[in-house]
Design an enzyme around this catalytic site. Structure first.
Site, PDB file in Angstrom:
ATOM      1  N   LYS A 125       0.835  -1.219   0.000  1.00  0.00           N
ATOM      2  CA  LYS A 125       0.000   0.000   0.000  1.00  0.00           C
ATOM      3  C   LYS A 125       0.864   1.261   0.000  1.00  0.00           C
ATOM      4  CE  LYS A 125      -2.146  -1.158   3.845  1.00  0.00           C
ATOM      5  NZ  LYS A 125      -1.604  -2.509   3.992  1.00  0.00           N
ATOM      6  N   ASN A 148      -3.322   6.395   5.643  1.00  0.00           N
ATOM      7  CA  ASN A 148      -2.562   5.439   6.456  1.00  0.00           C
ATOM      8  C   ASN A 148      -1.056   5.645   6.308  1.00  0.00           C
ATOM      9  OD1 ASN A 148      -2.871   3.173   8.247  1.00  0.00           O
ATOM     10  ND2 ASN A 148      -2.003   1.895   6.632  1.00  0.00           N
ATOM     11  N   HIS A 194      -4.163  -9.525   9.970  1.00  0.00           N
ATOM     12  CA  HIS A 194      -5.067  -8.855  10.905  1.00  0.00           C
ATOM     13  C   HIS A 194      -6.345  -9.654  11.172  1.00  0.00           C
ATOM     14  CE1 HIS A 194      -2.570  -5.365  10.648  1.00  0.00           C
ATOM     15  NE2 HIS A 194      -2.856  -5.120   9.403  1.00  0.00           N
TER      16      HIS A 194
HETATM   17  P1  ADP Z   1       2.170  -1.753   3.300  1.00  0.00           P
HETATM   18  O1  ADP Z   1       1.983  -0.270   3.322  1.00  0.00           O
HETATM   19  O2  ADP Z   1       0.982  -2.466   2.679  1.00  0.00           O
HETATM   20  O3  ADP Z   1       2.618  -2.355   4.588  1.00  0.00           O
HETATM   21  P2  ADP Z   1       4.745  -1.318   1.993  1.00  0.00           P
HETATM   22  O4  ADP Z   1       4.708  -0.679   0.654  1.00  0.00           O
HETATM   23  O5  ADP Z   1       5.112  -0.487   3.164  1.00  0.00           O
HETATM   24  O6  ADP Z   1       3.354  -2.061   2.244  1.00  0.00           O
HETATM   25  O7  ADP Z   1       5.728  -2.569   1.924  1.00  0.00           O
HETATM   26  C1  ADP Z   1       6.004  -3.307   3.110  1.00  0.00           C
HETATM   27  C2  ADP Z   1       6.629  -4.634   2.768  1.00  0.00           C
HETATM   28  O8  ADP Z   1       5.677  -5.466   2.114  1.00  0.00           O
HETATM   29  C3  ADP Z   1       7.785  -4.527   1.788  1.00  0.00           C
HETATM   30  O9  ADP Z   1       8.998  -4.330   2.490  1.00  0.00           O
HETATM   31  C4  ADP Z   1       7.748  -5.845   1.073  1.00  0.00           C
HETATM   32  O10 ADP Z   1       8.417  -6.828   1.843  1.00  0.00           O
HETATM   33  C5  ADP Z   1       6.282  -6.205   1.069  1.00  0.00           C
HETATM   34  N1  ADP Z   1       5.588  -5.824  -0.186  1.00  0.00           N
HETATM   35  C6  ADP Z   1       5.562  -4.609  -0.780  1.00  0.00           C
HETATM   36  N2  ADP Z   1       4.801  -4.635  -1.885  1.00  0.00           N
HETATM   37  C7  ADP Z   1       4.296  -5.885  -1.966  1.00  0.00           C
HETATM   38  C8  ADP Z   1       3.408  -6.540  -2.887  1.00  0.00           C
HETATM   39  N3  ADP Z   1       2.886  -5.908  -3.926  1.00  0.00           N
HETATM   40  N4  ADP Z   1       3.136  -7.853  -2.648  1.00  0.00           N
HETATM   41  C9  ADP Z   1       3.639  -8.503  -1.599  1.00  0.00           C
HETATM   42  N5  ADP Z   1       4.483  -7.945  -0.705  1.00  0.00           N
HETATM   43  C10 ADP Z   1       4.812  -6.654  -0.882  1.00  0.00           C
END
Ligand code: ADP
Length: 469
Positions: A125, A148, A194
């Site tokens: 996200k 968020n 969650h």
């Molecule tokens: P969120 O805001 O949903 O927590 P982030 O963009 O902050 O996601 O990414 C957090 C972690 O999630 C990254 O370090 C990576 O490990 C994993 N991640 C990021 N994008 C994806 C995706 N499209 N699919 C699966 N895992 C992802």
């Protein structure tokens, strides 16, 4: 700030006085509402009172005065059991909503056509939200980004016809926003997460679905069964639903093929598909997971009328987000990567999949399941450097397959990994902090852990730091 005028001359109860709760209380007051704000933590109550917010004990309040309860997304609405404030509200017939809902109602009142891009999914996200905002800004648009990620939505400037709000929405926020109807809705992916707060997977998926079900244009992932099914259901219902894949060619929609993000129409030949961006050699978007994020971001920008040349140049200049496979510096052939946000094996999986030869720093406060799911990547790990409480557990998993050393703390781990990597004959050895653990045994949070890693790398002689690090 976006003053909330839809409760002018009314009184609302508000529970949860963290960052977004404070912003919400101030926005309500600025719009002419009376607010009675409450939190279980007396320090938060005192802090809010110091900012001119009226605080009170909602347990003993007369709920017939309240037009709504504004709940912080961190406070349970339904599971494991409703928070007492939600129960009191429901018993009194008072609606329970959150800050995104207040924004949606304000937008509907003052600028119903104001562009509003909302992003959700289990993972990616923040990256996708930041990338969409970056592309739109590079295209010269007036962009407000938050929700968020970063700034609370009501601390952003108000919606307007020429201003695009790019808003990351957690499932908790969607659950509290019954009239969420973005111009562009993005649903990246769904995997178990969650469930303590949402009860069942079906409930969790149904909440995520609402963000795209209400959207004018819906960009819906097809790379996992749950989003695929949501896309199918919404398509049957009718409307502008576009499938998006980060990993396979689709008959039509948006997808990544040979590191290119393509937009392909119904019945269009692949050669005629529009190339929105090339992803090769973009260090801030390494890995298959980021291909998925980039596909969505390009698609969202395309629907905001951004030309492919602009999308490409913005993708190329995207700095990435700190602590997520962030390339912080380089010494000769060795690159140093901060993936401190990877607090479980699932996240570390993405980093290990993205590099070829690694000097891997891991450990901290272990999560259930440990690192056993990561064994397929062990042949790519030259050596592991164990820190924190999880060291013994992880040592047992690595034993016999990956050489490892117990380093205790990060300073020794960085020094040893850097020295070993410098001797490696790999074309691009990577010193990777991807702990697969929470940080709480040694740090207040993953950000402080990642910042410490960055500082330790900076202190190594001869390291060229990435300008953004
Ligand atoms: P969120 O805001 O949903 O927590 P982030 O963009 O902050 O996601 O990414 C957090 C972690 O999630 C990254 O370090 C990576 O490990 C994993 N991640 C990021 N994008 C994806 C995706 N499209 N699919 C699966 N895992 C992802």
């Amino acid at each position: 700030m976006t003053p909330v005028t839809t409760f002018a001359d009314k009184t609302v109860a508000l529970f949860g006085l963290g960052g977004s709760g404070l912003a919400t209380a101030l926005a309500l007051q600025a719009g002419g509402a009376g607010v009675v704000a409450c939190d279980d933590d007396p320090a938060c109550m005192a802090n809010a009172a110091g900012k001119g917010i009226e605080t009170g004990d909602l347990r003993t309040a007369d709920w017939s005065r309240f037009s709504a309860l504004i709940l912080s997304p961190g406070v349970p609405l339904t599971h494991p059991e409703p928070h007492w404030s939600a129960t009191l509200a429901q018993d009194a017939g008072v609606e329970v909503i959150g800050d995104i809902e207040l924004f949606c109602r304000e937008r509907a009142k003052i600028a119903p056509d104001a562009p509003f891009v909302a992003i959700t999914g289990t993972n990616g996200k923040s990256t996708t939200t930041a990338l969409i905002a970056h592309i739109l800004r590079e295209a010269g648009k007036d962009v407000q980004m938050g929700g968020n990620i970063g700034t609370a939505i009501l601390s952003l400037e108000p919606p307007g016809p020429n201003r695009i709000h790019v808003i990351e929405c957690s499932s908790f926020q969607i659950d509290l926003a019954p009239s969420l109807k973005p111009t562009i809705g993005v649903l990246l992916n769904i995997s178990p997460d969650h469930l303590d707060r949402h009860g069942t997977m079906a409930n969790y998926a149904a909440i995520k679905e609402r963000l795209v079900a209400g959207a004018k244009v819906a960009l819906v992932g097809v790379d996992d069964d749950l989003t695929h099914e949501i896309g199918r259901r919404l398509t049957e219902r009718g409307g502008e639903i576009f499938p998006v894949s980060g990993c396979r060619e689709l008959d039509w929609g948006y997808f990544v093929l040979d590191q290119k993000v393509l937009a392909k129409g119904h019945n269009e030949a692949l050669v005629d598909a529009e190339v929105l961006a090339h992803l090769g050699r973009i260090s801030s978007l390494r890995g298959a997971h980021n291909a998925q994020n980039a596909a969505f971001a390009c698609a969202a920008a395309w629907h905001c009328w951004v030309e492919p040349e602009v999308i490409q140049s913005a993708i190329t200049s995207f700095p990435g987000l700190p602590h997520r496979m962030e390339e912080v510096g380089r010494r000769g052939r060795v690159i140093f990567v901060n993936d401190s946000k990877a607090t479980n094996a699932d996240s570390t999986d993405k980093a290990l999949a993205s590099f070829d030869r690694m000097f891997w720093i891991l450990g901290g406060k272990a999560k259930e399941g440990g690192i056993a799911p990561l064994t397929p990547y062990f042949p790519k790990v030259e050596k592991a450097y164990l820190i924190g409480q999880a060291a013994e557990d992880f040592a047992a998993t690595l034993d016999g397959t990956v050489p490892f050393v117990r380093c205790g703390a990060l300073d020794r781990a960085v020094a040893e990994a850097a020295a070993d990597a410098a001797r490696s004959d790999a074309p691009e050895p990577v010193v990777l902090l991807s702990p697969a653990c929470a940080s709480y045994d040694q740090y207040p949070n993953f950000e402080v852990r990642g910042d410490h890693f960055r500082d330790l790398v900076r202190a190594l002689p001869g390291v060229e730091m990435n300008q953004r690090a």
